[in-house]
Design a protein around this motif. Structure first.
Motif, PDB file in Angstrom:
ATOM      1  N   MET A   1      -2.124   6.769   3.394  1.00  0.00           N
ATOM      2  CA  MET A   1      -1.718   5.824   4.200  1.00  0.00           C
ATOM      3  C   MET A   1      -2.607   4.855   4.899  1.00  0.00           C
ATOM      4  SD  MET A   1       1.656   6.203   7.326  1.00  0.00           S
ATOM      5  CE  MET A   1       2.190   7.898   5.824  1.00  0.00           C
ATOM      6  N   ALA A   2      -3.768   5.694   5.718  1.00  0.00           N
ATOM      7  CA  ALA A   2      -4.365   4.549   6.239  1.00  0.00           C
ATOM      8  C   ALA A   2      -4.672   3.646   5.480  1.00  0.00           C
ATOM      9  CB  ALA A   2      -5.627   5.295   7.756  1.00  0.00           C
ATOM     10  N   LYS A   3      -5.540   4.284   4.074  1.00  0.00           N
ATOM     11  CA  LYS A   3      -5.381   2.882   3.628  1.00  0.00           C
ATOM     12  C   LYS A   3      -4.934   2.071   3.249  1.00  0.00           C
ATOM     13  CE  LYS A   3      -8.719   5.959   0.850  1.00  0.00           C
ATOM     14  NZ  LYS A   3      -9.484   7.346   0.882  1.00  0.00           N
ATOM     15  N   ASP A   4      -3.320   2.937   2.801  1.00  0.00           N
ATOM     16  CA  ASP A   4      -2.476   1.143   2.435  1.00  0.00           C
ATOM     17  C   ASP A   4      -2.302   0.170   3.814  1.00  0.00           C
ATOM     18  OD1 ASP A   4      -1.599   2.560   0.183  1.00  0.00           O
ATOM     19  OD2 ASP A   4      -0.640   3.547   1.084  1.00  0.00           O
ATOM     20  N   MET A   5      -2.144   0.869   5.177  1.00  0.00           N
ATOM     21  CA  MET A   5      -2.658   0.060   5.767  1.00  0.00           C
ATOM     22  C   MET A   5      -3.356  -0.899   6.035  1.00  0.00           C
ATOM     23  SD  MET A   5      -0.582   2.746   9.190  1.00  0.00           S
ATOM     24  CE  MET A   5      -0.659   1.211  10.334  1.00  0.00           C
ATOM     25  N   LEU A   6      -4.992  -0.557   6.020  1.00  0.00           N
ATOM     26  CA  LEU A   6      -6.135  -1.427   5.449  1.00  0.00           C
ATOM     27  C   LEU A   6      -5.676  -2.689   4.856  1.00  0.00           C
ATOM     28  CD1 LEU A   6      -8.993   1.608   6.902  1.00  0.00           C
ATOM     29  CD2 LEU A   6      -8.064  -0.532   8.482  1.00  0.00           C
ATOM     30  N   ALA A   7      -5.943  -2.562   3.630  1.00  0.00           N
ATOM     31  CA  ALA A   7      -5.681  -2.872   2.432  1.00  0.00           C
ATOM     32  C   ALA A   7      -4.328  -3.844   2.646  1.00  0.00           C
ATOM     33  CB  ALA A   7      -5.146  -2.301   0.963  1.00  0.00           C
ATOM     34  N   LEU A   8      -3.259  -4.101   3.524  1.00  0.00           N
ATOM     35  CA  LEU A   8      -2.065  -4.873   4.194  1.00  0.00           C
ATOM     36  C   LEU A   8      -2.603  -5.768   4.907  1.00  0.00           C
ATOM     37  CD1 LEU A   8       0.583  -5.042   4.091  1.00  0.00           C
ATOM     38  CD2 LEU A   8       1.958  -3.575   5.427  1.00  0.00           C
ATOM     39  N   MET A   9      -3.166  -4.778   6.149  1.00  0.00           N
ATOM     40  CA  MET A   9      -3.828  -5.889   7.126  1.00  0.00           C
ATOM     41  C   MET A   9      -5.096  -6.893   6.301  1.00  0.00           C
ATOM     42  SD  MET A   9      -3.853  -4.053  10.784  1.00  0.00           S
ATOM     43  CE  MET A   9      -4.266  -2.444   9.699  1.00  0.00           C
ATOM     44  N   GLY A  10      -5.648  -6.129   5.295  1.00  0.00           N
ATOM     45  CA  GLY A  10      -6.698  -7.155   4.532  1.00  0.00           C
ATOM     46  C   GLY A  10      -6.305  -8.526   4.058  1.00  0.00           C
ATOM     47  N   GLN A  11      -5.049  -8.008   3.195  1.00  0.00           N
ATOM     48  CA  GLN A  11      -3.933  -9.711   2.374  1.00  0.00           C
ATOM     49  C   GLN A  11      -3.666 -10.264   3.822  1.00  0.00           C
ATOM     50  OE1 GLN A  11      -0.979  -7.424   0.700  1.00  0.00           O
ATOM     51  NE2 GLN A  11      -1.978  -6.217  -0.806  1.00  0.00           N
ATOM     52  N   GLY A  12      -3.254  -9.842   5.315  1.00  0.00           N
ATOM     53  CA  GLY A  12      -3.107 -10.908   6.130  1.00  0.00           C
ATOM     54  C   GLY A  12      -4.520 -11.707   6.404  1.00  0.00           C
ATOM     55  N   ALA A  13      -5.454 -10.953   6.319  1.00  0.00           N
ATOM     56  CA  ALA A  13      -6.924 -11.617   6.902  1.00  0.00           C
ATOM     57  C   ALA A  13      -6.870 -12.294   5.709  1.00  0.00           C
ATOM     58  CB  ALA A  13      -7.559 -11.391   6.793  1.00  0.00           C
ATOM     59  N   GLU A  14      -6.486 -12.307   3.988  1.00  0.00           N
ATOM     60  CA  GLU A  14      -6.708 -13.236   3.396  1.00  0.00           C
ATOM     61  C   GLU A  14      -5.978 -14.852   3.469  1.00  0.00           C
ATOM     62  OE1 GLU A  14      -6.667 -11.352  -0.103  1.00  0.00           O
ATOM     63  OE2 GLU A  14      -8.165 -10.048   0.509  1.00  0.00           O
ATOM     64  N   SER A  15      -4.190 -14.003   3.339  1.00  0.00           N
ATOM     65  CA  SER A  15      -3.262 -14.691   3.265  1.00  0.00           C
ATOM     66  C   SER A  15      -3.906 -15.733   5.283  1.00  0.00           C
ATOM     67  CB  SER A  15      -2.483 -14.341   3.885  1.00  0.00           C
ATOM     68  OG  SER A  15      -1.031 -15.533   4.570  1.00  0.00           O
TER      69      SER A  15
ATOM     70  N   LEU B   1       3.264  -9.976  11.051  1.00  0.00           N
ATOM     71  CA  LEU B   1       2.983  -9.081   9.180  1.00  0.00           C
ATOM     72  C   LEU B   1       2.489  -7.624  10.061  1.00  0.00           C
ATOM     73  CD1 LEU B   1       2.570  -8.381   6.540  1.00  0.00           C
ATOM     74  CD2 LEU B   1      -0.566  -9.811   6.727  1.00  0.00           C
ATOM     75  N   TYR B   2       1.636  -7.572  11.058  1.00  0.00           N
ATOM     76  CA  TYR B   2       0.741  -6.662  11.256  1.00  0.00           C
ATOM     77  C   TYR B   2       1.597  -5.721  12.868  1.00  0.00           C
ATOM     78  CZ  TYR B   2      -1.897  -4.689  15.634  1.00  0.00           C
ATOM     79  OH  TYR B   2      -2.651  -4.045  17.041  1.00  0.00           O
ATOM     80  N   GLU B   3       2.741  -6.882  13.735  1.00  0.00           N
ATOM     81  CA  GLU B   3       3.232  -6.093  14.090  1.00  0.00           C
ATOM     82  C   GLU B   3       4.511  -5.473  13.817  1.00  0.00           C
ATOM     83  OE1 GLU B   3       3.529  -6.199  17.666  1.00  0.00           O
ATOM     84  OE2 GLU B   3       2.106  -7.209  17.940  1.00  0.00           O
ATOM     85  N   VAL B   4       4.902  -6.421  12.381  1.00  0.00           N
ATOM     86  CA  VAL B   4       6.000  -5.310  11.837  1.00  0.00           C
ATOM     87  C   VAL B   4       5.319  -4.022  10.570  1.00  0.00           C
ATOM     88  CG1 VAL B   4       6.983  -5.595   9.873  1.00  0.00           C
ATOM     89  CG2 VAL B   4       7.836  -7.473  11.237  1.00  0.00           C
ATOM     90  N   ALA B   5       4.250  -4.304  10.450  1.00  0.00           N
ATOM     91  CA  ALA B   5       3.661  -3.144   9.353  1.00  0.00           C
ATOM     92  C   ALA B   5       3.434  -2.091  10.941  1.00  0.00           C
ATOM     93  CB  ALA B   5       2.029  -3.550   9.091  1.00  0.00           C
ATOM     94  N   ILE B   6       3.447  -1.828  12.191  1.00  0.00           N
ATOM     95  CA  ILE B   6       2.806  -1.251  13.181  1.00  0.00           C
ATOM     96  C   ILE B   6       4.291  -0.215  12.859  1.00  0.00           C
ATOM     97  CG2 ILE B   6       2.663  -0.512  15.427  1.00  0.00           C
ATOM     98  CD1 ILE B   6      -0.217  -1.175  14.224  1.00  0.00           C
ATOM     99  N   TYR B   7       5.385  -1.302  13.537  1.00  0.00           N
ATOM    100  CA  TYR B   7       6.692  -0.721  13.093  1.00  0.00           C
ATOM    101  C   TYR B   7       7.111  -0.126  12.732  1.00  0.00           C
ATOM    102  CZ  TYR B   7      11.809  -0.805  13.541  1.00  0.00           C
ATOM    103  OH  TYR B   7      12.796  -0.214  13.306  1.00  0.00           O
TER     104      TYR B   7
END
Length: 197
Positions: free
Chosen positions: A39-53, A107-113
């Motif tokens: 799950m943590a890897k998924d979150m890190l990947a998601l935030m990585g996409q946000g950083a790329e965005s 993106l970060y706030e909704v992912a955490i939520y």
């Protein structure tokens, strides 16, 4: 690993995204085979996409949208209507001004939520060009019916922390079927949709 994950969530709330990423990476390094590590890897990947965005160029997104719009304008739109079908794949859209830094924070706030409220259910998050030149949206997908999307939207809006964040950043939250979302992108506006539904 569960305690480290919960600690990472707490750190995210108090110290921000950078510290959160560090704590998640620490948990993954210590327990790489655990369920929580996946799950943590998924979150890190998601935030990585946000950083790329965040590094991306909004003008290139708008250019792609303009191309799509010009293609669809050539088609006859007089017979197109919104569907009232509710038992079909649906989305929640969080629409706001096209500010890259604020979008990344959304993106970060909704992912955490999502990860703190729905440990079992996995929602897909994606930043998309919205429906006017100065807007973008965070798309939350993974809802089988419109009722499910509306339920998620109502829970989100009843969460005091999220509601305060959404209001302070003028984020408009909309539950919509995928079929109707496509029509907003091509033939109609968000206001057209809201005036009917």
């Amino acid at each position: 690993p569960r305690f480290l994950f919960l600690n990472a969530i707490a750190v995210a709330k108090t110290e921000g995204q950078t510290a959160f990423i560090t704590e998640l990476q620490n948990m993954v390094n210590r327990y790489p085979e655990s369920e929580m590590a996946a799950m943590a890897k998924d979150m890190l990947a998601l935030m990585g996409q946000g950083a790329e965005s965040q590094k991306g160029d909004l003008s290139s997104l708008q250019a792609r949208r303009d191309i799509n719009t010009s293609d669809t304008n050539e088609k006859d739109s007089t017979k197109v209507q919104f569907s009232t079908e509710r038992k079909t794949s649906s989305l929640v859209l969080l629409v706001m001004n096209a500010d890259e830094e604020k979008l990344n924070q959304l993106l970060y706030e909704v992912a955490i939520y999502n990860f703190s409220q729905f440990m079992i259910k996995d929602f897909d998050l994606k930043l998309i060009p919205a429906f006017s030149n100065d807007q973008m949206a965070l798309q939350v997908s993974g809802f089988e019916h419109l009722d499910d999307a509306e339920w998620y939207m109502n829970r989100l809006l009843k969460n005091a922390t999220m509601m305060q964040y959404l209001q302070s950043n003028n984020v408009q939250v909309i539950a919509i079927t995928e079929e109707n979302a496509k029509l907003i992108k091509t033939h109609f506006t968000i206001q057209d949709y809201l005036s009917i539904f």
